[in-house]
Motif scaffolding. Structure first.
Motif, PDB file in Angstrom:
ATOM      1  N   PRO A   1      -9.567   3.061  -2.900  1.00  0.00           N
ATOM      2  CA  PRO A   1      -9.113   2.337  -1.704  1.00  0.00           C
ATOM      3  C   PRO A   1      -9.710   0.939  -1.518  1.00  0.00           C
ATOM      4  O   PRO A   1      -8.969  -0.002  -1.252  1.00  0.00           O
ATOM      5  CB  PRO A   1      -9.518   3.266  -0.552  1.00  0.00           C
TER       6      PRO A   1
ATOM      7  N   THR B   1      -8.400  -1.411  -4.358  1.00  0.00           N
ATOM      8  CA  THR B   1      -6.977  -1.683  -4.177  1.00  0.00           C
ATOM      9  C   THR B   1      -6.751  -2.643  -3.022  1.00  0.00           C
ATOM     10  O   THR B   1      -5.995  -3.612  -3.146  1.00  0.00           O
ATOM     11  CB  THR B   1      -6.194  -0.380  -3.939  1.00  0.00           C
TER      12      THR B   1
ATOM     13  N   GLU C   1       0.985   4.019  -2.932  1.00  0.00           N
ATOM     14  CA  GLU C   1       0.623   5.385  -2.575  1.00  0.00           C
ATOM     15  C   GLU C   1       1.757   6.353  -2.941  1.00  0.00           C
ATOM     16  O   GLU C   1       1.522   7.401  -3.550  1.00  0.00           O
ATOM     17  CB  GLU C   1       0.319   5.461  -1.083  1.00  0.00           C
ATOM     18  N   GLY C   2       2.973   5.984  -2.601  1.00  0.00           N
ATOM     19  CA  GLY C   2       4.129   6.827  -2.888  1.00  0.00           C
ATOM     20  C   GLY C   2       4.407   6.989  -4.367  1.00  0.00           C
ATOM     21  O   GLY C   2       4.911   8.026  -4.805  1.00  0.00           O
TER      22      GLY C   2
ATOM     23  N   GLY D   1       2.090   6.928  -6.685  1.00  0.00           N
ATOM     24  CA  GLY D   1       0.922   7.496  -7.363  1.00  0.00           C
ATOM     25  C   GLY D   1       0.076   6.468  -8.084  1.00  0.00           C
ATOM     26  O   GLY D   1      -0.787   6.821  -8.883  1.00  0.00           O
ATOM     27  N   GLU D   2       0.290   5.186  -7.802  1.00  0.00           N
ATOM     28  CA  GLU D   2      -0.440   4.121  -8.494  1.00  0.00           C
ATOM     29  C   GLU D   2      -1.634   3.597  -7.700  1.00  0.00           C
ATOM     30  O   GLU D   2      -2.329   2.692  -8.161  1.00  0.00           O
ATOM     31  CB  GLU D   2       0.507   2.949  -8.769  1.00  0.00           C
ATOM     32  N   LEU D   3      -1.853   4.165  -6.533  1.00  0.00           N
ATOM     33  CA  LEU D   3      -2.945   3.692  -5.687  1.00  0.00           C
ATOM     34  C   LEU D   3      -4.275   4.013  -6.357  1.00  0.00           C
ATOM     35  O   LEU D   3      -4.507   5.136  -6.796  1.00  0.00           O
ATOM     36  CB  LEU D   3      -2.855   4.383  -4.326  1.00  0.00           C
TER      37      LEU D   3
ATOM     38  N   TRP E   1       0.839  -1.211   0.000  1.00  0.00           N
ATOM     39  CA  TRP E   1       0.000   0.000   0.000  1.00  0.00           C
ATOM     40  C   TRP E   1       0.868   1.253   0.000  1.00  0.00           C
ATOM     41  O   TRP E   1       0.636   2.170  -0.777  1.00  0.00           O
ATOM     42  CB  TRP E   1      -0.909  -0.018   1.221  1.00  0.00           C
ATOM     43  N   SER E   2       1.864   1.272   0.862  1.00  0.00           N
ATOM     44  CA  SER E   2       2.748   2.438   0.966  1.00  0.00           C
ATOM     45  C   SER E   2       3.491   2.692  -0.342  1.00  0.00           C
ATOM     46  O   SER E   2       3.643   3.837  -0.772  1.00  0.00           O
ATOM     47  CB  SER E   2       3.754   2.256   2.104  1.00  0.00           C
TER      48      SER E   2
END
Length: 76
Positions: A27, A30, A19-20, A22-24, A15-16
């Motif tokens: 919610p 995912t 998120e970092g 930009g592919e998240l 997840w991190s």
């Protein structure tokens, strides 16, 4: 380390990273894809957190690629 801790850690890593980078995505979607990928690997005996996370990320990327519409330019 318990299975629960392994899953939580692998999920957090994946997840991190997403998120970092930009592919998240959405919610709920995912989270479901990541957890399903982690669970499938656990059933095969995989317990290494980074391996679980990396394969879950790959699964998410494949899922996201199939879900997004083609971005080809159309002329004519």
């Amino acid at each position: 380390m318990s299975i629960r801790c392994t899953v939580e850690s692998a999920f957090f890593i994946a997840w991190s990273f997403l998120e970092g980078s930009g592919e998240l995505g959405p919610p709920d979607e995912t989270a479901n894809v990541l957890l399903d990928a982690i669970e499938a690997q656990l059933k095969t005996g995989e317990r290494r957190q980074l391996m679980l996370a990396n394969r879950a990320i790959d699964t998410w990327r494949a899922h996201a690629a199939k879900s997004r519409p083609s971005q080809e330019a159309r002329f004519g």
